[in-house]
Every structure is written in C-alpha cells, then in structure tokens.
Design a protein around this motif. Sequence first.
Motif, PDB file in Angstrom:
ATOM      1  N   ASN A 174       8.240  -9.789   1.632  1.00 18.95           N
ATOM      2  CA  ASN A 174       6.988 -10.351   1.136  1.00 18.95           C
ATOM      3  C   ASN A 174       6.266  -9.460   0.138  1.00 18.95           C
ATOM      4  OD1 ASN A 174       7.286 -12.613   2.761  1.00 18.95           O
ATOM      5  ND2 ASN A 174       6.293 -11.616   4.494  1.00 18.95           N
ATOM      6  N   ASP A 175       6.602  -8.202   0.102  1.00 18.36           N
ATOM      7  CA  ASP A 175       5.899  -7.258  -0.763  1.00 18.36           C
ATOM      8  C   ASP A 175       6.806  -6.788  -1.887  1.00 18.36           C
ATOM      9  OD1 ASP A 175       3.719  -7.351   0.944  1.00 18.36           O
ATOM     10  OD2 ASP A 175       4.460  -5.695   2.158  1.00 18.36           O
ATOM     11  N   ALA A 176       6.250  -6.703  -3.085  1.00 20.38           N
ATOM     12  CA  ALA A 176       6.999  -6.134  -4.200  1.00 20.38           C
ATOM     13  C   ALA A 176       7.204  -4.645  -3.916  1.00 20.38           C
ATOM     14  CB  ALA A 176       6.223  -6.325  -5.489  1.00 20.38           C
ATOM     15  N   PRO A 177       8.334  -4.085  -4.335  1.00 23.47           N
ATOM     16  CA  PRO A 177       8.582  -2.660  -4.084  1.00 23.47           C
ATOM     17  C   PRO A 177       7.471  -1.795  -4.675  1.00 23.47           C
ATOM     18  CG  PRO A 177      10.537  -3.736  -4.959  1.00 23.47           C
ATOM     19  CD  PRO A 177       9.418  -4.723  -5.029  1.00 23.47           C
ATOM     20  N   GLY A 178       6.950  -0.882  -3.857  1.00 21.52           N
ATOM     21  CA  GLY A 178       5.923   0.029  -4.313  1.00 21.52           C
ATOM     22  C   GLY A 178       4.524  -0.564  -4.343  1.00 21.52           C
ATOM     23  N   GLN A 179       4.384  -1.845  -4.105  1.00 22.42           N
ATOM     24  CA  GLN A 179       3.084  -2.505  -4.211  1.00 22.42           C
ATOM     25  C   GLN A 179       2.083  -1.946  -3.203  1.00 22.42           C
ATOM     26  OE1 GLN A 179       2.791  -4.552  -6.749  1.00 22.42           O
ATOM     27  NE2 GLN A 179       0.650  -4.917  -6.388  1.00 22.42           N
ATOM     28  N   ASN A 180       2.532  -1.638  -1.998  1.00 24.42           N
ATOM     29  CA  ASN A 180       1.632  -1.168  -0.959  1.00 24.42           C
ATOM     30  C   ASN A 180       1.759   0.315  -0.683  1.00 24.42           C
ATOM     31  OD1 ASN A 180       0.346  -3.645  -0.440  1.00 24.42           O
ATOM     32  ND2 ASN A 180       2.153  -4.328   0.653  1.00 24.42           N
ATOM     33  N   LYS A 181       2.450   1.034  -1.534  1.00 20.00           N
ATOM     34  CA  LYS A 181       2.602   2.469  -1.348  1.00 20.00           C
ATOM     35  C   LYS A 181       1.263   3.158  -1.561  1.00 20.00           C
ATOM     36  CE  LYS A 181       5.044   6.510  -2.739  1.00 20.00           C
ATOM     37  NZ  LYS A 181       6.132   7.148  -3.385  1.00 20.00           N
ATOM     38  N   GLU A 182       0.996   4.163  -0.747  1.00 28.84           N
ATOM     39  CA  GLU A 182      -0.227   4.942  -0.901  1.00 28.84           C
ATOM     40  C   GLU A 182       0.087   6.229  -1.646  1.00 28.84           C
ATOM     41  OE1 GLU A 182      -2.230   5.533   2.801  1.00 28.84           O
ATOM     42  OE2 GLU A 182      -2.918   3.459   2.850  1.00 28.84           O
ATOM     43  N   TYR A 183      -0.759   6.553  -2.602  1.00 27.52           N
ATOM     44  CA  TYR A 183      -0.608   7.763  -3.398  1.00 27.52           C
ATOM     45  C   TYR A 183      -1.790   8.684  -3.144  1.00 27.52           C
ATOM     46  CZ  TYR A 183       2.819   5.052  -6.018  1.00 27.52           C
ATOM     47  OH  TYR A 183       3.903   4.298  -6.376  1.00 27.52           O
ATOM     48  N   ASN A 184      -1.515   9.969  -3.034  1.00 25.35           N
ATOM     49  CA  ASN A 184      -2.571  10.969  -2.935  1.00 25.35           C
ATOM     50  C   ASN A 184      -2.867  11.430  -4.354  1.00 25.35           C
ATOM     51  OD1 ASN A 184      -2.796  11.149  -0.010  1.00 25.35           O
ATOM     52  ND2 ASN A 184      -0.705  11.892  -0.121  1.00 25.35           N
ATOM     53  N   ILE A 185      -4.095  11.166  -4.801  1.00 24.53           N
ATOM     54  CA  ILE A 185      -4.506  11.524  -6.148  1.00 24.53           C
ATOM     55  C   ILE A 185      -5.805  12.322  -6.077  1.00 24.53           C
ATOM     56  CG2 ILE A 185      -3.349   9.542  -7.212  1.00 24.53           C
ATOM     57  CD1 ILE A 185      -6.059   8.113  -7.337  1.00 24.53           C
ATOM     58  N   ILE A 186      -6.184  12.927  -7.197  1.00 24.13           N
ATOM     59  CA  ILE A 186      -7.451  13.658  -7.289  1.00 24.13           C
ATOM     60  C   ILE A 186      -8.327  12.905  -8.285  1.00 24.13           C
ATOM     61  CG2 ILE A 186      -8.559  15.847  -7.893  1.00 24.13           C
ATOM     62  CD1 ILE A 186      -6.671  16.097  -5.493  1.00 24.13           C
ATOM     63  N   VAL A 187      -9.539  12.565  -7.867  1.00 24.66           N
ATOM     64  CA  VAL A 187     -10.486  11.862  -8.737  1.00 24.66           C
ATOM     65  C   VAL A 187     -11.790  12.652  -8.731  1.00 24.66           C
ATOM     66  CG1 VAL A 187     -11.736   9.723  -9.179  1.00 24.66           C
ATOM     67  CG2 VAL A 187      -9.438   9.628  -8.210  1.00 24.66           C
ATOM     68  N   ALA A 188     -12.208  13.092  -9.913  1.00 23.89           N
ATOM     69  CA  ALA A 188     -13.451  13.865 -10.059  1.00 23.89           C
ATOM     70  C   ALA A 188     -13.463  15.069  -9.110  1.00 23.89           C
ATOM     71  CB  ALA A 188     -14.668  12.978  -9.855  1.00 23.89           C
TER      72      ALA A 188
END
Length: 93
Positions: free
Chosen positions: A9-23
């Motif tokens: 039901n999900d496109a590959p990578g669509q629901n992956k969580e990424y750790n990013i830095i914002v501000a």
Amino acid sequence: MNNTEQSKNDAPGQNKEYNIIVAGRPRTFKGKEISFNEVIVLAYGATPQNPNTAYTVTYKRGEGNKPEGSMDAGDVVKVKEGMIFNVSATNKS
C-alpha cells in the motif's frame, strides 16, 4: 495488517523517517521530499502569516547532484538522512 500488506500500500520510502537538522535543532521528518513551507514549520512551529516577514532557507548534505542550495516558496527537495536546513526570518523594510 502485516508488513507485506503494508508494503503493497505504500510507495517505497514514502513513510521512511529521516533525522535532519532544522535551524540548529534535530528534527524527524517523514517522507522522501520536503517543501519550503514544511521546513519553516519545523523551524518555527507554524508558518506565520505576516506579509512583512521574508524567509530564507538554505540546505546542505542533500541528495544526488544538488547536495546544497537554497529554497524559495513553492520549492521541494528530496530529503536525505543527516541533511541540514538553515532558516532565517527577516522583516521586509
């Protein structure tokens, strides 16, 4: 629903969580692309509706052939683990 049903039901990578830095703060973002407005919301908690405020968004450690750059309203970029977004708000004079 098991993992096999979910993956259908999900496109590959669509629901992956990424750790990013914002501000300067660590954030978790779910999805493979992030918009200019989503970066601002992650930085400030909401998109202020002040017409006299201009936002500047730059990024580094990005995906593929564009590992760094700037974003304008309406722009979308692919998200990569460890990506860094710098966000600033300035008052138009």
